[in-house]
Design an enzyme around this catalytic site. Structure first.
Site: not given
Lengths: 361, 361, 361, 361
Positions: C157, C250
């Site tokens: 990710c 993120h």
């Protein structure tokens, strides 16, 4: 000054059941340098048995693990343990039988677990509120056939803060009913406990069994010891418990009805002047003021007030007349200190002062 | 299908007072692509006047500022504005006079501000709850000498969620009293609003004026329009409001007493079957279900439920009998959608449907 | 318009391995209404097997579980499953063998798991970056003796957001080295994942295996397919990954060195003009802009930017010359959409367009 | 032991400029019971002047305002003040002139403000790192025509933690370049500071002026005092600073290159064995270990490590070889203790020990 060695010799030797959990760690932190108790045994029900404590335990408290605890080997939570009495913060399902086993084996069990709290022959005690309930110990020993051992419990972490705020008012004016809505801290669920995705940017309006505990324990705590039994107080309690994104410190919004009329000033005075047996006996962990009233309009707040009185003082604010009940207030207490480990330690100090706990021989 | 240009030609032209604030931004977001309203004017009381909106406004909502809003010049909040009517989310102190000025100048003012909510001749409306209160507009016009203009308000962000949960029960069984403890989101305080050091790892048991607003507005909203006035409902409300660390979504823990007996199943059914005028009229912003009941033991939660019904549905959970009152429940609503901008927009849609708002000429 | 029934008939039937987890739930959410794929099978390795999905899965995403998913029975993650191909978000330890089993049984496996990413014969693909790597499928089939089945993976990710920001610069100017420091969201660890006591008021400077994954996957993704193999890019990557108290999104702080000199304007232009195969093919899940550059000094921010392009766009900000490297920037991507479920779905859409995925018969 | 009264008589009398701010409050908290300093004057630039401190200041620190501070009247920040020297935590724009005024009026100014830090004749000091820079005081007095007064500064809250981690390595092996990415606490922005809507569920990749401060101050702090001037260290620093949702404690991810080769063990040893002048002089606020290295894979963490050494110890973890630089590590320090008020107090203690600060007469 008394020589340290002499004091050491007189210290009671303590075992902690559930030592690796959040409350177990608080026990160790609060017992660091305690003048009467010295930790000699650590036990846990998880896979940590046999390891050194510093290998078995992921320490989650600021300030670090005390050095003396590091090398202690973690044992299974079963008698015998190398100690004079035990503190227990075992999970509820294990606590019931294990605490019974320890008591039967002759150990005093000072428990923070919920298993035995509501048993008719087990004292549920806050030293400032109902110290006389410890007389149930004699009843318990007789009924259960315990010799030297016994079980004494402290209430649920929310109930303690709530009842400490209610007790002075109950004594003076009689509390007949109260509605409680809690906003409870994450540490109350232990570690790992609440998932961060449930905590961040969120409120969870449910804590398993908590509504019921607060409702039941309040009535027992404010009850009367008479003829070898505790008569529950005739107080109606409605509790709705919520988890909020706070590390430590349970907040409770409370409305209450009084039996006898009291002015706001009288209610405030009853709270601020509250002082009880632990203060008179100057028990080591007793705060100077069990209850502090703050008049600022935006207090109490967990981050600012949870550490009042080294975490043993309950802070009350927002005290004012209510539009349905007589008064409303917000009470806040540190859930793993006053609401758990500190509660049990204060109970132990009371039991020492009352002669129920003494060094062997 | 109706040609888009034709629809466009019929759209009402809207001004937003307080356009740069949190609620102002929600107005712009929710009006993006609205079939009946088109934003043509933006006004703000701060130092942003004269600038393009995209220079004046620090956009705080996920998803970004709609492109059509970017070049609009921010004007002072004073008539005239190039629009058919205005939405107002001005700060309370400025709103009182400014909204009066706009109404006097012939504008309908659909306000989210608190200034006029409790005025006897100003409708305080939730379309699902008390749409008939808009008849106060005629009284207002007469009393204040307004010609075409008028002021209509929606309740406080907490009161809306609470009253939407109470209304179905009030209609069927009569709510005589309720105790409300709220856990409110940060966005309710605007931007910058609550300091992060007050929000993180904390609860603040105080929101200025909020307890009083919830108590007063509830009684007016559930009141009866009779003989040109709103008779407040004879309902006792105790509200204690707290700020918690949640971005959006106000949660309210509610206990309530009913006039007429009702089983838990009947109460649940009253809530789940609730449907009202906005649903019948199929107003654009009306959710299919104004109230949804969730039976999972840990709902509603702000992060999971605030966006139900595009933020216009109130989610109710923890519905059960109470030990002091008749029932308890937890209600949750999106505070800047159902509790503010969406509330005003739904009010405007109701006013269009009822003929109080129509294109000029 | 094509009749819906016809479209439905042509949809590929999809199974999801790991359906009850955080990424599994995102798969279900993103596949709701997908024009090419229809979920027909759900599998999970936990104790949920045999239950209906709505009983097996604690849904953690805002918006609620799609109704069509509720009655599907959760099956064990083993072939055969009633579907044409599978998405996998199984835990790493289980994924290795299970995905191999499915591929051998003839299923295309579009995996978000880490197990096979770095295998020389498994394509690790971001459709905008290295779509030509899917040619490894033929190599894989030959080497592993797969008939119809194969395994295709998407990156970690964090790596996805980082590499999407690097790719346009690598193509034009050659990135020779980069230092990456991430601030990653809680959802990246799944559910229950990170304990709330580790997340609240905290940063954890460690995510197991993440530094290594980012460093290795970046070089493979930017590598060249030549002679039936992927030659890793000669790029030095230093990654240090941190967990911060953010639900989704993120953030990565990046410094980078370029092989060929480029002005700030050229670098900015390379990023903003970036458009690739998925955009040309107009793949259903491809965002209009894979990378967006924001010039405000305080962007990107997870709360404001993670949903850009329906969560499929990476937002870059703080682009400026660096005092040690050539440039620095901050990149942000939605970790469970672009960084997981959305990544795999886009891979599947690419494979359909390239003829590797087609209805049976 | 020296009698307390005698000690009291010798205490230096201290004024605090900016007393109502976050750092001002930390000064008061840390000076409570200080053996050498006694607060006698409080000044602030805001509208609090003339009020008692407990009326002027909204106390935001756990533990409450010391009683002695309550009645002190808040004065304007201008000489004369009833004290021997002043600590300053004034906002940058006011500090420049005000601190100069105090120095000219004969007061030693121990400042936490940024205004004078980079002036060639003003010492920027961390007592463990560059205590010899205080010799600049003599240069400063001569150049500016100060008689008894002078200005000494401590670094930015991030720079302190970073440089304390770098200094032992710089001394032994020479640090030639380092890349720093910070994750900084909310309290660093003061109160109200960061809006909660920017902090909750978010990261902000920008702190005004911070990147530049860290880059410039590091070179000056590690510089050499020679011929009446500080020669900056030839160290290249790249800093990118982020705000994260943490109350206290700045975390910095650091990669660094060394001039002379050093093994991981040597680097670790240089950090753990680091002890300097404040430790030798046993300055009151000096921690036993200025730097502590933790070997657990998930440390340091703000919540667990910020209070190490009463907030004066910097905790280093994640120490390992780097794939581009020589080593990487994560350093954490308490930003308002070691990074602000504690830094200034330690500077004052150093100046007392070195004879620059002494009681009048």
């Amino acid at each position: 000054m008394v020589p340290t060695r002499l004091l050491m010799a007189q210290k009671l030797r303590v075992g902690i059941l559930g030592a690796t959990g959040m409350v177990g760690q608080r026990f160790i932190q609060l017992l660091d340098g305690h003048p009467q108790f010295e930790v000699t045994a650590l036990a846990a029900s998880d896979r940590s048995q046999g390891k050194r404590f510093d290998e078995a335990c992921t320490w989650r408290l600021p300030g670090g693990m005390p050095d003396w605890a590091r090398p202690i080997a973690v044992q299974p939570p079963a008698p015998p343990l190398d100690c004079d009495f035990v503190f227990s913060s075992l999970p509820g399902d294990i606590a019931a039988q294990t605490e019974e086993d320890f008591a039967r084996a002759g150990y005093a069990v000072i428990s923070n677990s919920s298993s035995h709290r509501m048993s008719a022959d087990v004292p549920l005690v806050i030293p400032e509120v109902n110290p006389e309930h410890i007389a149930l110990i004699d009843v318990q020993r007789k009924q259960r056939g315990f010799d030297r051992g016994f079980i004494v419990t402290n209430p649920n972490c929310s109930a303690i803060a709530i009842v400490l705020a209610l007790a002075p008012l109950h004594t003076k004016f009689g509390v007949t009913s109260c509605v409680v809505t809690t906003m409870q801290a994450l540490s109350g669920a232990g570690y790992p406990g609440v998932a961060s995705l449930d905590a961040t940017d969120n409120v969870v309006p449910f804590i398993g069994g908590e509504d019921e505990k607060v409702e039941a324990e309040t009535a027992k705590l404010l009850g009367t010891f008479k003829d070898g039994a505790v008569e529950h107080a005739p107080i109606a309690v409605s509790a709705q418990c919520n988890r909020v994104n706070v590390t430590d410190g349970h907040t409770a919004s409370i409305r209450l009805k009084l039996e006898r009329p009291a002015s706001l000033a009288e209610v405030r005075e009853a709270l601020t002047s509250f002082s009880a047996l632990p203060q008179q006996l100057q028990l080591h962990s007793a705060p100077k003021s069990p209850v502090v009233v703050r008049d600022e309009k935006d207090r109490p707040q967990p981050r600012l007030d949870r550490d009042a009185g080294q975490g043993m003082t309950v802070t009350v604010g927002r005290l004012m007349p209510d539009s349905i009940f007589d008064y409303r207030l917000v009470a806040l207490g540190h859930n793993t200190i006053r609401g758990a480990a500190g509660a049990a330690i204060l109970n132990a100090e009371l039991l020492v002062a009352r002669g129920y706990l003494s060094p062997p021989g």
